[in-house]
Design a protein around this motif. Structure first.
Motif, short mmCIF file in Angstrom:
data_model
loop_
_atom_site.label_atom_id
_atom_site.label_comp_id
_atom_site.label_asym_id
_atom_site.label_seq_id
_atom_site.Cartn_x
_atom_site.Cartn_y
_atom_site.Cartn_z
N GLY A 84 -33.11 -1.68 18.69
CA GLY A 84 -33.10 -0.87 17.48
C GLY A 84 -34.44 -0.66 16.83
N ILE A 85 -35.46 -1.41 17.23
CA ILE A 85 -36.78 -1.31 16.63
C ILE A 85 -37.75 -0.71 17.64
CG2 ILE A 85 -38.74 -2.59 15.69
CD1 ILE A 85 -36.84 -4.60 14.56
N GLY A 86 -38.46 0.33 17.23
CA GLY A 86 -39.49 0.91 18.09
C GLY A 86 -38.98 1.91 19.10
N LEU A 87 -37.70 2.25 19.06
CA LEU A 87 -37.14 3.26 19.96
C LEU A 87 -36.63 4.42 19.11
CD1 LEU A 87 -35.08 1.01 22.42
CD2 LEU A 87 -37.45 1.73 22.61
N PHE A 88 -36.99 5.63 19.50
CA PHE A 88 -36.53 6.79 18.75
C PHE A 88 -35.00 6.84 18.72
CE2 PHE A 88 -40.45 9.76 19.22
CZ PHE A 88 -41.06 9.06 18.20
N SER A 89 -34.49 7.20 17.56
CA SER A 89 -33.06 7.30 17.39
C SER A 89 -32.50 8.51 18.12
CB SER A 89 -32.71 7.38 15.91
OG SER A 89 -31.36 7.70 15.72
N ARG A 90 -31.23 8.44 18.48
CA ARG A 90 -30.55 9.59 19.08
C ARG A 90 -29.96 10.52 18.02
NH1 ARG A 90 -31.01 5.80 22.58
NH2 ARG A 90 -30.78 6.13 24.82
N LYS A 91 -30.20 10.21 16.76
CA LYS A 91 -29.64 11.01 15.67
C LYS A 91 -30.46 12.25 15.38
CE LYS A 91 -28.06 6.73 13.50
NZ LYS A 91 -28.24 5.84 12.32
N GLY A 92 -31.73 12.27 15.75
CA GLY A 92 -32.60 13.38 15.39
C GLY A 92 -33.32 13.11 14.08
N PHE A 93 -34.38 13.90 13.85
CA PHE A 93 -35.27 13.63 12.72
C PHE A 93 -34.56 13.77 11.37
CE2 PHE A 93 -37.97 15.62 9.46
CZ PHE A 93 -38.78 14.53 9.18
N PHE A 94 -33.89 14.88 11.13
CA PHE A 94 -33.37 15.15 9.80
C PHE A 94 -32.28 14.16 9.39
CE2 PHE A 94 -35.13 19.27 11.10
CZ PHE A 94 -35.98 19.49 10.03
N LEU A 255 -38.44 20.47 20.55
CA LEU A 255 -38.60 19.21 19.86
C LEU A 255 -37.61 18.17 20.38
CD1 LEU A 255 -39.84 17.47 17.68
CD2 LEU A 255 -38.27 18.48 16.03
N SER A 256 -36.39 18.60 20.64
CA SER A 256 -35.39 17.64 21.15
C SER A 256 -35.78 17.13 22.52
CB SER A 256 -34.01 18.31 21.19
OG SER A 256 -34.02 19.42 22.06
N LEU A 257 -36.34 18.00 23.38
CA LEU A 257 -36.76 17.56 24.71
C LEU A 257 -37.94 16.61 24.62
CD1 LEU A 257 -36.65 17.69 27.78
CD2 LEU A 257 -38.02 19.78 27.68
N THR A 258 -38.92 16.94 23.79
CA THR A 258 -40.06 16.05 23.61
C THR A 258 -39.62 14.72 23.04
OG1 THR A 258 -41.38 18.03 23.13
CG2 THR A 258 -42.39 15.91 22.65
N HIS A 259 -38.71 14.75 22.08
CA HIS A 259 -38.15 13.55 21.49
C HIS A 259 -37.45 12.71 22.55
CE1 HIS A 259 -35.58 11.13 18.80
NE2 HIS A 259 -36.45 11.40 17.85
N LEU A 260 -36.69 13.35 23.42
CA LEU A 260 -35.95 12.66 24.47
C LEU A 260 -36.89 11.97 25.45
CD1 LEU A 260 -33.46 11.97 26.19
CD2 LEU A 260 -33.55 14.29 27.11
N MET A 261 -37.92 12.68 25.90
CA MET A 261 -38.83 12.09 26.89
C MET A 261 -39.68 10.98 26.26
SD MET A 261 -39.91 15.13 29.51
CE MET A 261 -40.44 16.35 28.33
N GLU A 262 -39.99 11.12 24.98
CA GLU A 262 -40.72 10.04 24.30
C GLU A 262 -39.82 8.81 24.20
OE1 GLU A 262 -44.35 8.83 22.41
OE2 GLU A 262 -43.81 10.63 23.53
N ARG A 263 -38.54 9.02 23.94
CA ARG A 263 -37.61 7.89 23.86
C ARG A 263 -37.46 7.22 25.23
NH1 ARG A 263 -33.22 10.38 21.78
NH2 ARG A 263 -32.02 10.47 23.70
N LEU A 264 -37.45 8.00 26.29
CA LEU A 264 -37.40 7.42 27.63
C LEU A 264 -38.63 6.57 27.91
CD1 LEU A 264 -36.00 10.41 29.71
CD2 LEU A 264 -34.90 8.19 29.39
N GLN A 266 -40.48 5.04 25.67
CA GLN A 266 -40.37 3.84 24.85
C GLN A 266 -39.38 2.84 25.46
OE1 GLN A 266 -39.14 5.59 21.17
NE2 GLN A 266 -41.23 5.98 20.45
N THR A 267 -38.27 3.35 25.99
CA THR A 267 -37.27 2.48 26.58
C THR A 267 -37.80 1.80 27.84
OG1 THR A 267 -35.57 3.98 25.74
CG2 THR A 267 -34.88 2.35 27.36
N LEU A 268 -38.51 2.55 28.67
CA LEU A 268 -39.11 1.94 29.86
C LEU A 268 -40.11 0.86 29.49
CD1 LEU A 268 -39.72 5.11 32.09
CD2 LEU A 268 -38.07 3.29 32.51
N ALA A 269 -40.93 1.13 28.49
CA ALA A 269 -41.91 0.13 28.04
C ALA A 269 -41.20 -1.12 27.51
CB ALA A 269 -42.82 0.73 26.97
N ARG A 270 -40.10 -0.94 26.79
CA ARG A 270 -39.37 -2.09 26.26
C ARG A 270 -38.74 -2.91 27.40
NH1 ARG A 270 -37.55 -2.67 21.26
NH2 ARG A 270 -39.65 -1.89 20.85
#
Length: 676
Positions: A84-94, A255-264, A266-270
């Motif tokens: 839950g910490i340091g990984l982009f949420s799946r909820k979106g920015f707003f 933005l959603s695609l960039t958000h998704l790949m950034e989350r991937l 982050q998840t790989l790094a974790r």
């Protein structure tokens, strides 16, 4: 301000108050360590040493604190700490921003059994992220060892930590495997849905690793599978994400695609961090990994106390999705050899010819005495349609280059090792960028100025009256003065609009690719009835290639045109100054009332100053955004400037004039792409 208590007083307070549990004990210790100035790391290190010595002098109290901390850690939930910490949420920015704001207004009660809430409670000051990140690992290790957190003497805590880390590892792996069904990723590469994709393969391998690790925990003699194959598959996932990013440049980003790949990412790094934590070998490496993970989690948790960090992260993602296309366009604005240089010079000259006519049209429109609204409309259309015509004829407006070439420069920096530019390569690229922009400016000014003079003289002889009245001459001359006429300030405004137009062009290029606009036009029912197949395909390809540039150029003209109207509404002296139009205006002034040679030379210098401000404001803004979007830095500017100066001393002619053949000093594929 109350006097800071010493380490002994802190320990007495912790020992004598029965209300101190895991969360409150850690909060008190961190509150005592927290420096008034987050940059004062020496103070934190000194306090840690004082605390370590105080604990060493009181072994009974040390054991009491360690038992309290270990009991709390054994009973707490660790899972959300890792997931839950340091990984982009799946909820979106707003939605996430709205929830953060609501938490600030009406925070939920802290769950003292959840380590994520405990960490948030302990490091509650947003400035904690600064000193925590800068504190050396050995200092953290000393503190944690003194508190007994790294002793490994409590088997229950170690067992609990391993079980939670294994569960988190399995969940994160499943998340990655599930992401390959995302429509955004399937649009870019349908093959990732195949049975043997890297995303699914890593989940199988991680699942086997977790199963064997649990068997090994039950039976230490069991020969478990190590994590080497899992790490190989994780690297393949990383390579797949990099391929998807490259495909997004040509197939369109969002933005959603960039958000998704950034989350991937982050998840790989974790997952890599958790594998480091689970390494059962004895020695310092697991402890160092634990300290590193702890510091990363604390830093991220401290940053997440407000919407600012979320806003910064998402703005960076938006900027990256736009500047990727601007960087690709920027390659066409950089020349390497003489043929490309003279082509840029001819392209700038063609634009200068059209700009001289556009400047005359603007002068005539403003002489009509229209209302502010109608005057703004016609001036904006003159600018916008003129810039579109320049683009259609493959000419170049010099000041349109910086926003494009800055993004290309940032891409070159990102391609170098560790995201820091090699000074010699960067200096060579800067040399080529500056030389290319000089060619375009020379073409614009060198043609717009004499063309305006010729048009003015021809009109004067034809109509027996000067093109400009005495009032218009005074107005145009005053507007070119750098300080008294605010010309440099107005040039900076034009530089900002140049930068914005580059982002607009990148956004619409990206949107065109994302929607597959050429493909839609090729199969559009109405166009199928009106145009033959070959014509329809040519139209679709042309719009696909020029879509962003056409809109960016037109809106750039609109921005230039409405600036004065905004100043009129706000009762502020707002206007714009663009080097090419300033040179044309100087030409019409010269044709109407010939100034002396010295006065003409002085105002020509003023025009060049306007051009310098246009270029550097737009270039600086574009470079800043491109670097921030890519998360890279230019490194030490001094080394870059020294390399640039060395380049000038060795090859001074190349400052303004290119070599006969392309230089290969920087090598690699960048040279090839820059020549396109």
């Amino acid at each position: 301000m109350p006097r800071q208590e010493d380490a002994t007083q802190l320990l007495d307070r912790l020992a004598n108050d029965p209300q101190y549990d895991l969360a409150e004990t850690l909060r008190a210790i961190i509150g005592w360590l927290r420096p008034p100035d987050p940059d004062n790391i020496a103070l934190v290190i000194a306090r840690i040493e004082d605390l370590v010595l105080a604990l060493g002098d009181r072994p009974g109290l040390r054991e009491h604190l360690r038992d309290r901390l270990e009991q709390g850690l054994e009973d707490a939930r660790h899972l959300t700490l890792y997931t839950g910490i340091g990984l982009f949420s799946r909820k979106g920015f707003f939605r996430e921003a709205a929830e953060l704001l609501y938490e600030r207004i009406n925070p939920r009660p802290m769950d003292r059994a959840d380590l994520r809430d405990v960490l948030y409670h302990v490091f509650h000051d947003p400035k904690d992220a600064i000193w925590v990140a800068r504190l050396p690992d050995d200092a953290w290790s000393r503190l944690l060892q003194a508190l007994g957190c790294l002793s490994g003497e409590h088997p229950g805590v170690l067992q609990r930590a391993r079980e939670e880390a294994l569960y988190a590892l399995e969940m994160l792996s499943i998340w990655i495997a599930a992401e390959e069904l995302e429509p955004e990723l399937l649009r870019l590469d349908p093959s990732i849905a195949e049975r043997n994709s890297a995303f699914v393969a890593q989940e199988r391998e991680i699942s086997a690793y977790v199963r064997d690790y649990r068997l090994w925990l039950e039976d230490p003699d069991y020969e478990r599978v190590d994590d080497r194959h899992a790490r190989v598959l994780l690297e393949q996932c990383k390579e797949q994400i990099d391929r998807l990013r490259r495909r997004a440049i040509t197939h369109g980003n969002s933005l959603s695609l960039t958000h998704l790949m950034e989350r991937l990412d982050q998840t790989l790094a974790r997952i890599h961090k958790l594998l480091d934590l689970l390494e059962p070998n004895s020695g310092d490496e697991p402890r160092q990994a634990a300290v590193g993970v702890f510091r990363d989690l604390v830093t991220i948790s401290a940053r997440s106390h407000g919407v600012r960090a979320l806003w910064q992260d998402n703005i960076r993602l938006v900027s990256r999705s736009v500047t990727q296309h601007v960087s690709d366009t920027g390659e066409h604005y950089i020349t390497r050899d003489r043929s490309e240089y003279f082509q840029m010079l001819r392209s700038g000259a063609g634009a200068g010819l059209i700009i001289a006519v556009m400047a005359l049209i603007k002068i005539q429109v403003e002489a009509l005495g229209l209302s502010e609204g109608w005057n703004t409309l016609w001036v904006s259309l003159n600018y916008g349609l003129g810039f579109v015509l320049i683009h259609i004829l493959h000419f170049t407006v010099a000041t349109k280059q910086p926003a494009m070439t800055a993004a290309r420069l940032a891409a070159a920096i990102e391609e170098t090792e560790r995201g820091t530019a090699d000074p010699s390569k960067l200096a060579d690229l800067l040399m080529r960028v500056g030389r290319s922009q000089f060619a375009a400016v020379l073409g614009n000014v060198g043609v717009a100025l004499p063309t305006a003079i010729l048009i003015g003289l021809f009109a004067s002889s034809l109509f027996s009256t000067p093109v400009l009245s005495s009032q218009e001459i005074d107005y145009l001359m005053d507007s070119l003065r750098p300080i008294m006429g605010l010309a440099l300030f107005f040039a900076a405004i034009a530089g900002v609009w140049l930068f914005v137009s580059g982002l607009i062009a990148g956004f619409f290029d990206n949107r065109c690719a994302y929607l597959d606009l050429p493909g839609r036009l090729r199969e559009h029912p109405l166009l199928r009835r009106l145009l033959p197949e070959a014509s329809r395909h040519r139209l679709a390809d042309w719009i696909g290639y020029n879509y962003g540039a056409l809109i960016g150029n037109f809106l750039f003209g609109v921005l230039l045109g409405v600036t004065g109207f905004v100043g009129y509404l706000l009762n502020l002296p707002l206007d714009i100054q663009h080097v090419a139009f300033a040179s044309a205006n100087l030409g019409y002034v010269t044709a109407s009332e010939a100034p002396g040679l010295l006065l003409f030379g002085l105002f020509l210098v003023f025009v060049l100053l306007i051009g310098a401000v246009n270029l550097w404001v737009s270039f600086g803004l574009a470079l800043y955004v491109a670097l921030r979007a890519r998360g890279v830095r230019m490194g030490a500017f001094g080394r870059v400037f020294r390399a640039y100066g060395r380049h000038l001393r060795e090859r001074p002619r190349e400052f303004l004039f290119p070599p006969r053949r392309a230089s290969t000093s920087d090598g690699g594929p960048d040279d090839e792409t820059d020549a396109r």
